[in-house]
Design a protein around this motif. Structure first.
Motif, PDB file in Angstrom:
ATOM      1  N   GLN A   1       1.056  -1.263   0.133  1.00  0.00           N
ATOM      2  CA  GLN A   1      -0.065   0.077  -0.189  1.00  0.00           C
ATOM      3  C   GLN A   1       0.933   1.339   0.136  1.00  0.00           C
ATOM      4  O   GLN A   1       2.044   1.215  -0.141  1.00  0.00           O
ATOM      5  N   ASP A   2       0.176   2.460   0.215  1.00  0.00           N
ATOM      6  CA  ASP A   2       1.022   3.671   0.294  1.00  0.00           C
ATOM      7  C   ASP A   2       2.048   3.758   1.316  1.00  0.00           C
ATOM      8  O   ASP A   2       2.844   4.504   1.314  1.00  0.00           O
ATOM      9  N   SER A   3       1.851   3.018   2.467  1.00  0.00           N
ATOM     10  CA  SER A   3       2.764   3.191   3.594  1.00  0.00           C
ATOM     11  C   SER A   3       2.724   1.928   4.075  1.00  0.00           C
ATOM     12  O   SER A   3       1.933   0.995   4.020  1.00  0.00           O
ATOM     13  N   GLU A   4       3.917   1.826   5.112  1.00  0.00           N
ATOM     14  CA  GLU A   4       4.235   0.201   5.849  1.00  0.00           C
ATOM     15  C   GLU A   4       3.205   0.197   6.793  1.00  0.00           C
ATOM     16  O   GLU A   4       2.475  -0.697   7.084  1.00  0.00           O
ATOM     17  N   GLU A   5       2.576   1.547   7.530  1.00  0.00           N
ATOM     18  CA  GLU A   5       1.510   1.354   8.488  1.00  0.00           C
ATOM     19  C   GLU A   5       0.185   0.758   7.900  1.00  0.00           C
ATOM     20  O   GLU A   5      -0.728  -0.223   8.364  1.00  0.00           O
ATOM     21  N   GLU A   6       0.056   1.127   6.555  1.00  0.00           N
ATOM     22  CA  GLU A   6      -1.309   0.721   6.128  1.00  0.00           C
ATOM     23  C   GLU A   6      -1.287  -0.522   5.464  1.00  0.00           C
ATOM     24  O   GLU A   6      -2.071  -1.268   5.526  1.00  0.00           O
ATOM     25  N   THR A   7      -0.038  -1.088   4.930  1.00  0.00           N
ATOM     26  CA  THR A   7       0.104  -2.293   4.546  1.00  0.00           C
ATOM     27  C   THR A   7      -0.021  -3.340   5.705  1.00  0.00           C
ATOM     28  O   THR A   7      -0.776  -4.285   5.386  1.00  0.00           O
ATOM     29  N   ILE A   8       0.468  -3.025   6.674  1.00  0.00           N
ATOM     30  CA  ILE A   8       0.376  -3.848   7.849  1.00  0.00           C
ATOM     31  C   ILE A   8      -0.955  -4.113   8.664  1.00  0.00           C
ATOM     32  O   ILE A   8      -1.399  -4.980   8.906  1.00  0.00           O
ATOM     33  N   ARG A   9      -1.444  -2.703   8.470  1.00  0.00           N
ATOM     34  CA  ARG A   9      -2.975  -2.743   8.918  1.00  0.00           C
ATOM     35  C   ARG A   9      -3.940  -3.460   8.188  1.00  0.00           C
ATOM     36  O   ARG A   9      -4.820  -4.369   8.613  1.00  0.00           O
ATOM     37  N   LEU A  10      -3.801  -3.461   6.854  1.00  0.00           N
ATOM     38  CA  LEU A  10      -4.481  -4.003   5.848  1.00  0.00           C
ATOM     39  C   LEU A  10      -4.109  -5.646   5.761  1.00  0.00           C
ATOM     40  O   LEU A  10      -5.238  -6.675   5.911  1.00  0.00           O
ATOM     41  N   GLU A  11      -2.991  -6.069   6.022  1.00  0.00           N
ATOM     42  CA  GLU A  11      -2.552  -7.508   6.043  1.00  0.00           C
ATOM     43  C   GLU A  11      -3.292  -8.167   7.629  1.00  0.00           C
ATOM     44  O   GLU A  11      -3.913  -9.292   7.483  1.00  0.00           O
ATOM     45  N   LYS A  12      -3.315  -7.460   8.468  1.00  0.00           N
ATOM     46  CA  LYS A  12      -3.873  -7.929   9.929  1.00  0.00           C
ATOM     47  C   LYS A  12      -5.410  -7.982   9.646  1.00  0.00           C
ATOM     48  O   LYS A  12      -6.122  -9.063  10.172  1.00  0.00           O
TER      49      LYS A  12
END
Length: 286
Positions: A262-273
């Motif tokens: 995603q656009d950021s690490e935070e958003e990528t991890i949030r969506l993965e979870k």
């Protein structure tokens, strides 16, 4: 054509560490793809992924295509087994390739980790066996796997026609060799997911569960084929479950994701979870 072999779960021989496969919902290391990667500032290791899985109420984890596993010492592997045991988590393994020496390496790892199943794929760089060679390899190594109580599940994917994988499995004709079903992979080879599910149904030992969808690229010039939250894409899970009968046949269902960065690490991890929790909720309610 040989009849489908008896693929009922096998009991591990006396003295062989491990657990008998059952009808469980598990997580793959692919469900932690970005969290385990070096693209994030503080990557998880497998011990952390196991702890996260336990916190989600998961009791099965498939370590799949995780290259650092191959360089771990016996002590490191034993420590990983201890972590899994401490969380009440059973382990499975996944790799790529079927060279005999490679399969034997993973059989040794499986013995240390107590993993009763190894998922693999036929092709790796430098080795693309035809059906005859694959039959010869499995015929050679399967007695060792049978003795250890470990089964091999060959995944359906785009690099090898499903018909060829099934030809090999039928010719070998062993309950210790079957299919890891993943209909999402075969779309790239223009194989219909439903037709693949129908074809492999009698031989399935393991299921990879991930949803998938097409989206139009910018300007409507082509499509992107990628992952989707489970239950929101094109995977006909109800049909697949009716055909494969995971609960009735004690086939483990392993959650994976095809989540783009995603656009950021935070958003990528949030969506993965979020995708992991949604997948667990979906499978637990079906």
């Amino acid at each position: 054509m040989n009849a489908a072999p008896n693929l009922a779960p096998v009991s591990l021989p006396a003295g062989v560490p491990g657990r008998v496969p059952g009808s469980r919902i598990g997580l793959s290391s692919y469900a932690f793809f970005w969290q385990l990667s070096d693209k994030v500032a503080a990557p998880l290791d497998l011990h952390g992924a196991l702890a996260e899985s336990a916190a989600l109420g998961v009791d099965l984890f498939q370590i799949c295509d995780y290259l650092p596993l191959e360089s771990m010492t016996e002590a490191e592997l034993a420590a990983l087994r201890e972590t899994a045991d401490s969380h009440g988590i059973a382990l499975e393994l996944g790799t790529r390739g079927i060279r005999p020496e490679h399969l034997r390496k993973y059989l040794r790892i499986a013995g240390i980790l107590g993993a009763p199943l190894l998922r693999t794929m036929f092709n790796v760089p430098g080795h693309t066996p035809d059906a005859d060679e694959a039959v010869a390899i499995f015929t050679e190594v399967l007695p060792e796997f049978r003795h250890a109580g470990v089964r091999i599940a060959v995944e359906t994917y785009e690099q090898v026609p499903t018909s060829r994988v099934l030809e090999v499995i039928r010719r070998v004709d062993s309950g210790h060799l079957g299919i890891c079903s993943d209909p999402a992979n075969t779309v790239a080879a223009l194989e219909s997911p439903l037709e693949v599910i129908d074809a492999v149904a009698p031989y399935v030992l393991n299921m990879h569960i991930k949803d998938f969808a097409f989206s139009r690229k910018e300007g409507w010039v082509g499509f992107t084929y990628s992952g989707a939250p489970l239950g929101e894409g094109l995977l006909d899970y109800a049909y697949m479950a009716r055909k494969l009968q995971p609960k009735e046949r004690n086939i483990n269902q392993i959650i994976e994701h095809w989540l783009p960065w995603q656009d950021s690490e935070e958003e990528t991890i949030r969506l993965e979870k979020q995708w992991t929790q949604q997948s667990l909720d979906f499978l637990r309610s079906n």
